[in-house]
Design a protein around this motif. Structure first.
Motif, PDB file in Angstrom:
ATOM      1  N   THR A 100      -5.829   8.970   5.955  1.00 20.94           N
ATOM      2  CA  THR A 100      -5.154   7.915   6.721  1.00 20.94           C
ATOM      3  C   THR A 100      -4.785   8.338   8.142  1.00 20.94           C
ATOM      4  N   THR A 149      -0.108   9.084  10.687  1.00 22.98           N
ATOM      5  CA  THR A 149      -0.369   7.889   9.876  1.00 22.98           C
ATOM      6  C   THR A 149       0.592   6.766  10.241  1.00 22.98           C
ATOM      7  N   VAL A 168       4.593   5.165   3.436  1.00 31.40           N
ATOM      8  CA  VAL A 168       3.979   6.462   3.724  1.00 31.40           C
ATOM      9  C   VAL A 168       4.791   7.528   2.993  1.00 31.40           C
ATOM     10  N   VAL A 203       3.728  -1.233   3.891  1.00 33.02           N
ATOM     11  CA  VAL A 203       3.027   0.031   3.644  1.00 33.02           C
ATOM     12  C   VAL A 203       4.057   1.146   3.538  1.00 33.02           C
ATOM     13  N   LEU A 208      -7.896   3.113   8.348  1.00 33.42           N
ATOM     14  CA  LEU A 208      -6.804   2.160   8.141  1.00 33.42           C
ATOM     15  C   LEU A 208      -7.283   0.730   8.374  1.00 33.42           C
ATOM     16  N   ILE A 218      -3.247   5.169  -2.249  1.00 33.99           N
ATOM     17  CA  ILE A 218      -4.140   5.934  -1.361  1.00 33.99           C
ATOM     18  C   ILE A 218      -3.725   7.403  -1.327  1.00 33.99           C
ATOM     19  N   ASP A 219      -4.701   8.291  -1.412  1.00 30.75           N
ATOM     20  CA  ASP A 219      -4.421   9.723  -1.260  1.00 30.75           C
ATOM     21  C   ASP A 219      -5.725  10.422  -0.896  1.00 30.75           C
ATOM     22  N   ARG A 220      -5.597  11.583  -0.261  1.00 28.55           N
ATOM     23  CA  ARG A 220      -6.788  12.402   0.042  1.00 28.55           C
ATOM     24  C   ARG A 220      -7.329  13.085  -1.206  1.00 28.55           C
ATOM     25  N   ILE A 266       0.741   5.304   0.512  1.00 36.33           N
ATOM     26  CA  ILE A 266      -0.083   6.421   0.993  1.00 36.33           C
ATOM     27  C   ILE A 266       0.603   7.730   0.607  1.00 36.33           C
ATOM     28  N   ALA A 276       0.863  -1.177   0.000  1.00 35.52           N
ATOM     29  CA  ALA A 276       0.000   0.000   0.000  1.00 35.52           C
ATOM     30  C   ALA A 276       0.899   1.226   0.000  1.00 35.52           C
TER      31      ALA A 276
END
Length: 219
Positions: free
Chosen positions: A53, A84, A72, A70, A59, A31-33, A8, A6
């Motif tokens: 996140t 996060t 970040v 993962v 999560l 994954i992102d805002r 982020i 994953a």
């Protein structure tokens, strides 16, 4: 089974990781805002999700605890990066790599349990500086704040001389761990082996010692 990753944060750093993992045929959750960034990776990642996140429930709902690794890569918000990371370790993620914005940021990440902390901008800056200083430096990989691995292209100052004759370890405090010669790689080379022009020497040591060797022995 394919490994599950994953990522982020889908800026330049995170995005490049998603693209590379996709090329390596791994399963990647991006994954992102930012909805636009997530859309950009819909056809690249295995799955792409718009999510915040910094919420533990998010999560857990994403099942990140079950992922092998993962990353970040949040680049514009240190607080989000730290929170996060903390939450990922709290929910039991086995392996977390985090992009650090600064030395202070890195220290905080290490204290809260990040498994790996990377400094892509700083590391690339050092790499480029070493390459610009000498055409004999082919690559530069930082292992820590003090130690690095450097690839040197052997020129006339090294050609025809052995590692033993040069007494590299005693004089410079560095070790030649391998020599690339054409398509061959000589690991832990015989100290009596004569270095040939255009051999690639792979050296490890403290940055100050590597710099001294570079200034003295590189053409």
């Amino acid at each position: 089974m394919k490994k599950e990753f994953a990522v982020i944060g889908l800026g330049r750093f995170g995005g490049s990781i998603v693209e590379e993992l996709n090329e390596l045929d791994a399963n990647v959750l991006a994954i992102d805002r930012d909805a636009e960034r997530v859309r950009d990776f819909q056809d690249i990642a295995t799955e792409s999700v718009i999510a915040d996140t910094t919420e533990e429930s998010v999560l857990r709902d994403l099942g990140l605890r079950n992922f092998d690794h993962v990353i970040v890569a949040i680049g514009d918000n240190i607080q989000s990066s730290i929170l996060t990371t903390l939450l990922l370790k709290d929910i039991g993620v086995k392996s977390v790599t985090v992009k650090a914005q600064s030395t202070y940021h890195a220290r905080v990440l290490e204290k809260i349990g990040a498994d790996y902390v990377v400094h892509p901008e700083r590391d690339m800056g050092r790499r480029i500086a070493h390459k610009m200083m000498s055409s004999s430096v082919l690559d530069y990989i930082e292992l820590s704040n003090e130690y690095s691995v450097v690839e040197y292209l052997a020129g006339k100052k090294l050609a025809g001389r052995s590692i033993l004759e040069l007494d590299i370890r005693a004089v410079y405090g560095i070790s030649i761990i391998a020599i690339k010669r054409g398509t061959d790689i000589l690991v832990s080379p015989d100290p009596n082996l004569e270095i040939e022009r255009d051999d690639i020497l792979i050296a490890i040591g403290e940055d100050s010692d590597l710099t001294a060797f570079e200034k003295k022995m590189m053409d």
